[in-house]
Motif scaffolding. Sequence first.
Motif, PDB file in Angstrom:
ATOM      1  N   LEU A 202       1.234  -1.410   0.109  1.00  0.00           N
ATOM      2  CA  LEU A 202      -0.112   0.532   0.328  1.00  0.00           C
ATOM      3  C   LEU A 202       0.567   1.422   0.114  1.00  0.00           C
ATOM      4  CD1 LEU A 202      -3.020   1.317  -0.126  1.00  0.00           C
ATOM      5  CD2 LEU A 202      -2.279   1.496   2.839  1.00  0.00           C
ATOM      6  N   ALA A 203       1.022   2.118  -1.302  1.00  0.00           N
ATOM      7  CA  ALA A 203       1.551   3.559  -0.745  1.00  0.00           C
ATOM      8  C   ALA A 203       0.804   4.207  -0.951  1.00  0.00           C
ATOM      9  CB  ALA A 203       2.142   3.240  -2.228  1.00  0.00           C
ATOM     10  N   ASP A 204       1.081   5.884  -1.114  1.00  0.00           N
ATOM     11  CA  ASP A 204       0.571   7.233  -1.222  1.00  0.00           C
ATOM     12  C   ASP A 204       0.022   7.811   0.376  1.00  0.00           C
ATOM     13  OD1 ASP A 204      -1.215   9.220  -3.059  1.00  0.00           O
ATOM     14  OD2 ASP A 204      -3.099   8.160  -2.681  1.00  0.00           O
ATOM     15  N   GLU A 205      -1.261   8.415   0.224  1.00  0.00           N
ATOM     16  CA  GLU A 205      -1.334   8.403   1.911  1.00  0.00           C
ATOM     17  C   GLU A 205      -3.030   8.215   1.483  1.00  0.00           C
ATOM     18  OE1 GLU A 205      -2.174  12.617   0.117  1.00  0.00           O
ATOM     19  OE2 GLU A 205      -3.461  12.437   1.726  1.00  0.00           O
ATOM     20  N   ILE A 206      -3.076   7.886   3.182  1.00  0.00           N
ATOM     21  CA  ILE A 206      -5.183   7.871   3.310  1.00  0.00           C
ATOM     22  C   ILE A 206      -5.529   9.193   4.463  1.00  0.00           C
ATOM     23  CG2 ILE A 206      -6.601   6.785   4.586  1.00  0.00           C
ATOM     24  CD1 ILE A 206      -4.560   4.847   4.406  1.00  0.00           C
ATOM     25  N   SER A 207      -6.188  10.216   3.899  1.00  0.00           N
ATOM     26  CA  SER A 207      -6.569  11.404   4.536  1.00  0.00           C
ATOM     27  C   SER A 207      -7.837  11.844   4.288  1.00  0.00           C
ATOM     28  CB  SER A 207      -5.304  11.962   4.166  1.00  0.00           C
ATOM     29  OG  SER A 207      -5.533  12.745   3.056  1.00  0.00           O
ATOM     30  N   PRO A 208      -8.213  12.548   4.636  1.00  0.00           N
ATOM     31  CA  PRO A 208      -9.746  13.290   4.111  1.00  0.00           C
ATOM     32  C   PRO A 208      -9.110  14.046   2.892  1.00  0.00           C
ATOM     33  CG  PRO A 208      -8.890  14.495   6.717  1.00  0.00           C
ATOM     34  CD  PRO A 208      -7.467  13.380   6.012  1.00  0.00           C
ATOM     35  N   ASP A 209      -8.598  14.194   1.573  1.00  0.00           N
ATOM     36  CA  ASP A 209      -7.976  13.986   0.616  1.00  0.00           C
ATOM     37  C   ASP A 209      -8.451  12.929  -0.114  1.00  0.00           C
ATOM     38  OD1 ASP A 209      -7.295  17.042   0.957  1.00  0.00           O
ATOM     39  OD2 ASP A 209      -4.651  16.559  -0.353  1.00  0.00           O
ATOM     40  N   THR A 210      -8.158  11.461   0.383  1.00  0.00           N
ATOM     41  CA  THR A 210      -8.576  10.230  -0.117  1.00  0.00           C
ATOM     42  C   THR A 210      -9.858   9.583   0.225  1.00  0.00           C
ATOM     43  OG1 THR A 210      -6.859   9.390   1.592  1.00  0.00           O
ATOM     44  CG2 THR A 210      -6.297  10.347  -1.020  1.00  0.00           C
ATOM     45  N   CYS A 211     -10.523  10.331   1.787  1.00  0.00           N
ATOM     46  CA  CYS A 211     -11.696   9.396   1.820  1.00  0.00           C
ATOM     47  C   CYS A 211     -13.006  10.161   1.936  1.00  0.00           C
ATOM     48  CB  CYS A 211     -10.914   9.490   3.412  1.00  0.00           C
ATOM     49  SG  CYS A 211      -9.534   8.402   3.331  1.00  0.00           S
ATOM     50  N   ARG A 212     -13.759   9.959   2.116  1.00  0.00           N
ATOM     51  CA  ARG A 212     -15.661  10.263   2.128  1.00  0.00           C
ATOM     52  C   ARG A 212     -15.567   9.546   3.747  1.00  0.00           C
ATOM     53  NH1 ARG A 212     -17.156  10.336  -3.320  1.00  0.00           N
ATOM     54  NH2 ARG A 212     -17.574  12.557  -3.958  1.00  0.00           N
ATOM     55  N   LEU A 213     -15.610  10.863   5.027  1.00  0.00           N
ATOM     56  CA  LEU A 213     -15.622  10.722   5.743  1.00  0.00           C
ATOM     57  C   LEU A 213     -16.946  11.069   6.850  1.00  0.00           C
ATOM     58  CD1 LEU A 213     -11.973  10.827   6.894  1.00  0.00           C
ATOM     59  CD2 LEU A 213     -13.449   8.553   6.436  1.00  0.00           C
ATOM     60  N   TRP A 214     -18.248  11.122   6.967  1.00  0.00           N
ATOM     61  CA  TRP A 214     -19.092  11.540   7.670  1.00  0.00           C
ATOM     62  C   TRP A 214     -19.511  11.437   8.848  1.00  0.00           C
ATOM     63  CZ3 TRP A 214     -23.468   9.220   3.502  1.00  0.00           C
ATOM     64  CH2 TRP A 214     -23.307   9.914   2.051  1.00  0.00           C
ATOM     65  N   LYS A 215     -19.964  12.062   9.562  1.00  0.00           N
ATOM     66  CA  LYS A 215     -20.132  12.258  11.703  1.00  0.00           C
ATOM     67  C   LYS A 215     -21.001  11.506  11.611  1.00  0.00           C
ATOM     68  CE  LYS A 215     -19.671  16.827  13.080  1.00  0.00           C
ATOM     69  NZ  LYS A 215     -19.713  17.769  13.265  1.00  0.00           N
ATOM     70  N   GLN A 216     -20.634  10.497  12.588  1.00  0.00           N
ATOM     71  CA  GLN A 216     -21.399   9.974  12.596  1.00  0.00           C
ATOM     72  C   GLN A 216     -22.985  10.631  13.896  1.00  0.00           C
ATOM     73  OE1 GLN A 216     -20.196   6.471  15.396  1.00  0.00           O
ATOM     74  NE2 GLN A 216     -19.839   5.572  13.320  1.00  0.00           N
ATOM     75  N   GLY A 217     -24.363  10.115  13.099  1.00  0.00           N
ATOM     76  CA  GLY A 217     -25.302  10.561  13.905  1.00  0.00           C
ATOM     77  C   GLY A 217     -25.563  12.057  13.396  1.00  0.00           C
ATOM     78  N   GLU A 218     -24.909  12.976  12.535  1.00  0.00           N
ATOM     79  CA  GLU A 218     -25.665  13.689  12.170  1.00  0.00           C
ATOM     80  C   GLU A 218     -26.121  13.617  11.024  1.00  0.00           C
ATOM     81  OE1 GLU A 218     -23.897  17.500  12.946  1.00  0.00           O
ATOM     82  OE2 GLU A 218     -26.172  17.696  11.187  1.00  0.00           O
ATOM     83  N   THR A 219     -27.356  14.586  10.739  1.00  0.00           N
ATOM     84  CA  THR A 219     -28.400  13.873  10.103  1.00  0.00           C
ATOM     85  C   THR A 219     -28.236  14.918   8.665  1.00  0.00           C
ATOM     86  OG1 THR A 219     -29.544  14.739  10.929  1.00  0.00           O
ATOM     87  CG2 THR A 219     -30.437  12.717  10.701  1.00  0.00           C
ATOM     88  N   ASP A 220     -28.043  16.614   9.071  1.00  0.00           N
ATOM     89  CA  ASP A 220     -27.320  17.035   8.435  1.00  0.00           C
ATOM     90  C   ASP A 220     -26.547  17.189   7.128  1.00  0.00           C
ATOM     91  OD1 ASP A 220     -27.722  20.536   8.209  1.00  0.00           O
ATOM     92  OD2 ASP A 220     -26.343  19.847   7.077  1.00  0.00           O
ATOM     93  N   PRO A 221     -27.285  16.994   5.743  1.00  0.00           N
ATOM     94  CA  PRO A 221     -26.112  16.189   4.417  1.00  0.00           C
ATOM     95  C   PRO A 221     -25.075  17.392   3.869  1.00  0.00           C
ATOM     96  CG  PRO A 221     -28.580  17.040   3.582  1.00  0.00           C
ATOM     97  CD  PRO A 221     -28.418  17.013   5.474  1.00  0.00           C
ATOM     98  N   GLN A 222     -24.859  18.557   4.620  1.00  0.00           N
ATOM     99  CA  GLN A 222     -23.913  18.736   4.093  1.00  0.00           C
ATOM    100  C   GLN A 222     -22.777  18.838   6.054  1.00  0.00           C
ATOM    101  OE1 GLN A 222     -25.131  22.783   2.758  1.00  0.00           O
ATOM    102  NE2 GLN A 222     -25.069  22.093   1.148  1.00  0.00           N
ATOM    103  N   ALA A 223     -23.797  19.518   6.897  1.00  0.00           N
ATOM    104  CA  ALA A 223     -22.795  19.121   8.504  1.00  0.00           C
ATOM    105  C   ALA A 223     -22.055  18.181   8.632  1.00  0.00           C
ATOM    106  CB  ALA A 223     -23.997  19.827   9.944  1.00  0.00           C
TER     107      ALA A 223
END
Length: 254
Positions: A202-223
């Motif tokens: 495995l190379a490169d990076e794993i970060s918020p640049d390369t993953c979609r990450l959603w806050k658990q329990g937050e229903t507002d689709p933008q927040a």
Amino acid sequence: MVGLLDISSQRFMTKPTQLYEGKAKIVYTTDDSDLLLTYFKDDATAFNAQKRGTITGKGQINCAISRHLFQMLEAQGIPTHYVDCPSDREMRVKAVTIVPIEVIVRNLAAGSLCKQTGLALGTQIDPPLVEYCYKNDSLGDPLLTRDRLLLLNLATPEELDYIRQMSLDIDRHLSAFFQECGIILVDFKLEFGRDRQNNIILADEISPDTCRLWKQGETDPQARILDKDRFRQDLGDVESAYKQVLERVLGQAK
Ligand code: UDP
């Protein structure tokens, strides 16, 4: 400039040579031909570099998040290019030849999958979907079938099977880790390389640049968005979202 003085040994090193500058990182040679040094920049791009900007502090944050995730994955038996971090924006890595495939793993529908298939945002994908894009900016990183990938000789069938299985294993470990952080791992991109012994790691990076990450329990689709979609969609609070991910990852990594 990076790494001219090796602080740990107090000796001057050969001036590092820049090998390659990517959108988010610069790669330098080191004194050891088996190792490279990656420098994490604050630059951000989206939509095949048509949108450009800066996310202040992103370099340090992505370096730290990647470091912890690589260490966690190594502990779970996943071979990675990670060696160590000589500074807060620098990661020493094993020298590899990058396989020109972007592997995308999806647990929930988002982004191009929704656009191309009409699936509703957030639809559960079980079992997870593994997709391949051609890492080729001039062609716009197109989605590839397995047969096209083999036609282009980007990997052998055995390598592809191995990459697919490793990607699913990585998804299991990352999803469980992020869940403990109160974060949903929606999807992510991985890159693999061949080391000197021709092993795939495995190379490169794993970060918020390369993953979609959603806050658990937050229903507002933008927040709920804690990743580069805040930059892509001009949602604001990009730095604070990246910081939140780092704090949660550090809290969990203790
Ligand atoms: N991704 C990435 N680099 C790319 C393309 C995608 O890191 O060049 C990540 C992206 O952040 C997301 C996942 O891969 O987490 C799936 O992206 P998608 O195919 O939905 O493309 P997008 O909607 O980002 O264009």
